[in-house]
Design an enzyme around this catalytic site. Structure first.
Site, PDB file in Angstrom:
ATOM      1  N   ARG A  36      19.712 106.911   0.804  1.00 28.86           N
ATOM      2  CA  ARG A  36      18.899 106.187   1.793  1.00 28.86           C
ATOM      3  C   ARG A  36      18.961 106.837   3.168  1.00 28.86           C
ATOM      4  O   ARG A  36      17.997 106.768   3.932  1.00 28.86           O
ATOM      5  CB  ARG A  36      19.333 104.722   1.848  1.00 28.86           C
ATOM      6  CG  ARG A  36      18.817 103.976   0.635  1.00 28.86           C
ATOM      7  CD  ARG A  36      19.207 102.535   0.612  1.00 28.86           C
ATOM      8  NE  ARG A  36      18.377 101.817  -0.356  1.00 28.86           N
ATOM      9  CZ  ARG A  36      18.596 100.585  -0.769  1.00 28.86           C
ATOM     10  NH1 ARG A  36      19.639  99.912  -0.315  1.00 28.86           N
ATOM     11  NH2 ARG A  36      17.784 100.020  -1.628  1.00 28.86           N
ATOM     12  N   LYS A 197      15.221  90.804 -20.221  1.00 27.46           N
ATOM     13  CA  LYS A 197      14.662  89.447 -20.263  1.00 27.46           C
ATOM     14  C   LYS A 197      13.171  89.370 -19.971  1.00 27.46           C
ATOM     15  O   LYS A 197      12.686  89.999 -19.050  1.00 27.46           O
ATOM     16  CB  LYS A 197      15.349  88.591 -19.198  1.00 27.46           C
ATOM     17  CG  LYS A 197      16.816  88.398 -19.417  1.00 27.46           C
ATOM     18  CD  LYS A 197      17.348  87.517 -18.314  1.00 27.46           C
ATOM     19  CE  LYS A 197      18.856  87.405 -18.419  1.00 27.46           C
ATOM     20  NZ  LYS A 197      19.401  86.658 -17.309  1.00 27.46           N
ATOM     21  N   GLY A 354      16.299  99.151 -10.946  1.00 27.64           N
ATOM     22  CA  GLY A 354      17.675  99.653 -10.886  1.00 27.64           C
ATOM     23  C   GLY A 354      18.099 100.387 -12.151  1.00 27.64           C
ATOM     24  O   GLY A 354      18.525 101.548 -12.111  1.00 27.64           O
ATOM     25  N   GLY A 377      13.914  95.236  -5.501  1.00 30.55           N
ATOM     26  CA  GLY A 377      13.112  94.008  -5.393  1.00 30.55           C
ATOM     27  C   GLY A 377      11.709  94.232  -4.860  1.00 30.55           C
ATOM     28  O   GLY A 377      10.755  93.617  -5.351  1.00 30.55           O
TER      29      GLY A 377
HETATM   30  P1  ADP Z   1      15.506  97.311 -14.351  1.00 32.99           P
HETATM   31  O1  ADP Z   1      16.820  97.160 -13.628  1.00 32.99           O
HETATM   32  O2  ADP Z   1      15.078  98.736 -14.459  1.00 32.99           O
HETATM   33  O3  ADP Z   1      14.429  96.393 -13.810  1.00 32.99           O
HETATM   34  P2  ADP Z   1      16.338  95.424 -16.382  1.00 32.99           P
HETATM   35  O4  ADP Z   1      17.473  95.006 -15.510  1.00 32.99           O
HETATM   36  O5  ADP Z   1      15.235  94.475 -16.593  1.00 32.99           O
HETATM   37  O6  ADP Z   1      15.758  96.839 -15.883  1.00 32.99           O
HETATM   38  O7  ADP Z   1      16.870  95.748 -17.846  1.00 32.99           O
HETATM   39  C1  ADP Z   1      17.895  96.658 -18.110  1.00 32.99           C
HETATM   40  C2  ADP Z   1      18.825  96.146 -19.158  1.00 32.99           C
HETATM   41  O8  ADP Z   1      18.159  95.786 -20.343  1.00 32.99           O
HETATM   42  C3  ADP Z   1      19.826  97.216 -19.547  1.00 32.99           C
HETATM   43  O9  ADP Z   1      21.119  96.807 -19.155  1.00 32.99           O
HETATM   44  C4  ADP Z   1      19.689  97.313 -21.061  1.00 32.99           C
HETATM   45  O10 ADP Z   1      20.936  97.436 -21.733  1.00 32.99           O
HETATM   46  C5  ADP Z   1      19.055  95.981 -21.409  1.00 32.99           C
HETATM   47  N1  ADP Z   1      18.394  96.048 -22.726  1.00 32.99           N
HETATM   48  C6  ADP Z   1      17.467  96.922 -23.140  1.00 32.99           C
HETATM   49  N2  ADP Z   1      17.158  96.712 -24.426  1.00 32.99           N
HETATM   50  C7  ADP Z   1      17.897  95.678 -24.867  1.00 32.99           C
HETATM   51  C8  ADP Z   1      18.035  94.986 -26.121  1.00 32.99           C
HETATM   52  N3  ADP Z   1      17.329  95.343 -27.193  1.00 32.99           N
HETATM   53  N4  ADP Z   1      18.923  93.961 -26.179  1.00 32.99           N
HETATM   54  C9  ADP Z   1      19.639  93.612 -25.081  1.00 32.99           C
HETATM   55  N5  ADP Z   1      19.550  94.218 -23.887  1.00 32.99           N
HETATM   56  C10 ADP Z   1      18.694  95.235 -23.772  1.00 32.99           C
HETATM   57 MG    MG Z   2      18.397  95.702 -13.767  1.00 34.16          MG
END
Ligand code: ADP
Ligand code: MG
Length: 396
Positions: A36, A197, A354, A377
């Protein structure tokens, strides 16, 4: 989008109040990651060369309107000075007599960093009186903190209305990239949304299906969609209460001619642990004690073809549990394929989030992608189609 632009602006002898994001990872007063700080350098350089006095305004952590010593920005001065190869003056307060005195002592082309804006409660409250105290100190306002632009705070929103306001160079670069991905993208445009999720990404999915030509859904959230379509997901992570919502998103995609790509096959294991035995399964073939942890080879091959037939890719969320081998495979293969197409000039690829940034770093493709946003965010709210107050306030 119309913004003023710093290039060519008359800045000589002016004091520029520059909002930056220096909310860096810090341990015992030592900056752990200077990404940053580096991203503020082009704007600092432009302004100093133009003969402006540069005042850097930033927040650090959440002191909630109090002077919390552990949340001082002072430890940023030395690493920033080293990176910028220049002296950086310091003010113990971001408003008032000391701040003014520091500016008075600066020569044109000089740079100062001011103490944490959030030591004043007026910052997060977007208090007009606090914004006016800031505005008194400068002639122009520059916002180079896209990652703070989803907040309507005094230094990101209120202040922009009191002075001629400009996006900084990093902000400008991010806005240009985001516009190329979702604003006026070259079509066809494909999205990849993964992660754990559905519940945290509902607005994002609903916005994307109305704007993209194709959308691939992966990661844990794909399990919710598979379940909603009547497939057994065994012991997988799955938000069963969101089945109707998933069906609604499928309908919305249909109505908007957005082709949805849900997994065709999946990689399952009995435990979510490194190196456990895995199996590739067809949809609905998951045993009750098995978990879906990655997309299968057919799904990946189809996704690669779909990316290859697109001009633009927008990506948030990994396709599997990429932190635990071998469940990184689908994410890595999709990332490598997109990177190759970018290198050949065939694809514009923009990604953020992230864990997505970590996954793309793991794949070693961050340099090949058109743009990888570290804004967190703010990036997600932008993908949700929301207006960002800090960006809106810069428009002319
Ligand atoms: P970002 O931070 O890029 O927005 P998220 O926080 O939404 O992404 O999602 C990342 C998480 O999703 C990772 O920790 C990964 O392990 C989890 N993940 C991916 N596929 C699965 C799965 N099939 N079951 C459970 N968790 C999962
Ligand atoms: Mg995340």
């Amino acid at each position: 989008m119309t913004f003023r632009t710093l290039q060519g602006a008359d800045l000589s002898g002016k004091t520029a109040l520059v909002r930056v994001d220096f909310n860096v990872p810090m341990e015992n007063g030592v900056v752990q990651d200077d990404t940053r700080l580096r991203s503020a350098l082009p704007t600092i350089d432009l302004l100093t060369k133009a003969g402006a006095k540069v005042v850097l305004l930033a927040h650090f952590d959440r002191p909630k309107g109090k002077r919390v010593p552990e949340m001082s920005l002072k430890p940023v001065v030395a690493p920033l000075a080293a990176l910028a190869k220049r002296d950086i003056a310091w003010s113990d307060d971001c408003i008032g007599a000391e701040a003014k005195a520091v500016i008075d002592r600066l020569k044109p082309g000089g740079v100062a960093l001011f103490e944490n804006l959030r030591y004043h409660s007026g910052e997060e409250m977007n208090d007009p009186a606090f914004a006016a105290e800031l505005a008194k100190l400068g002639d122009v306002y520059v916002n180079d903190a896209f990652s703070a632009a989803h907040r309507a705070h005094a230094s990101t929103e209120g202040l922009a209305k009191l002075l001629p306001a400009y996006p900084g160079l990093s902000m400008e670069r991010e806005l240009t990239a985001l516009d190329a991905a979702l604003g006026k993208p070259e079509r066809p445009v494909i999205g990849i949304v993964g992660g754990s999720k559905v519940s945290t990404k509902l607005d994002l999915l609903k916005n994307l299906v109305t704007r993209l030509d194709k959308l691939a859904i992966g990661g844990g959230m794909a399990n919710t969609f598979l379940y909603a379509m009547g497939h057994d997901v065994g012991a997988s992570y799955c938000e069963k209460d969101l089945a109707e919502t998933a069906r609604e998103i499928i309908r919305l995609a249909g109505k908007n001619n957005c082709k949805l790509f849900l997994p065709l096959d999946i990689v399952v294991a009995e435990q979510m642990a490194s190196g456990v035995p895995t199996r590739v399964r067809g949809l609905g073939e998951v045993d009750e004690h098995e978990r879906i942890l990655d997309a299968g080879p057919e799904s990946v091959a189809r996704l690669k073809r779909a990316i290859g037939n697109s001009r633009t890719l927008i990506w948030n969320g990994p396709l599997g549990v990429f932190e635990i081998p071998p469940f990184q495979r689908a994410t890595m293969e999709a990332a490598w394929h997109a990177a190759e197409l970018c290198r050949d000039g065939k694809l514009i690829a923009v990604a953020g989030g992230g864990d997505t940034v970590s996954a793309l770093n793991m794949a070693g493709v961050t340099v090949d992608f058109t743009f990888v946003s570290t804004a967190g965010g703010a990036f997600l709210e932008w993908m949700e189609g929301k207006e960002l107050p800090g960006v809106e306030a810069l428009k002319v």
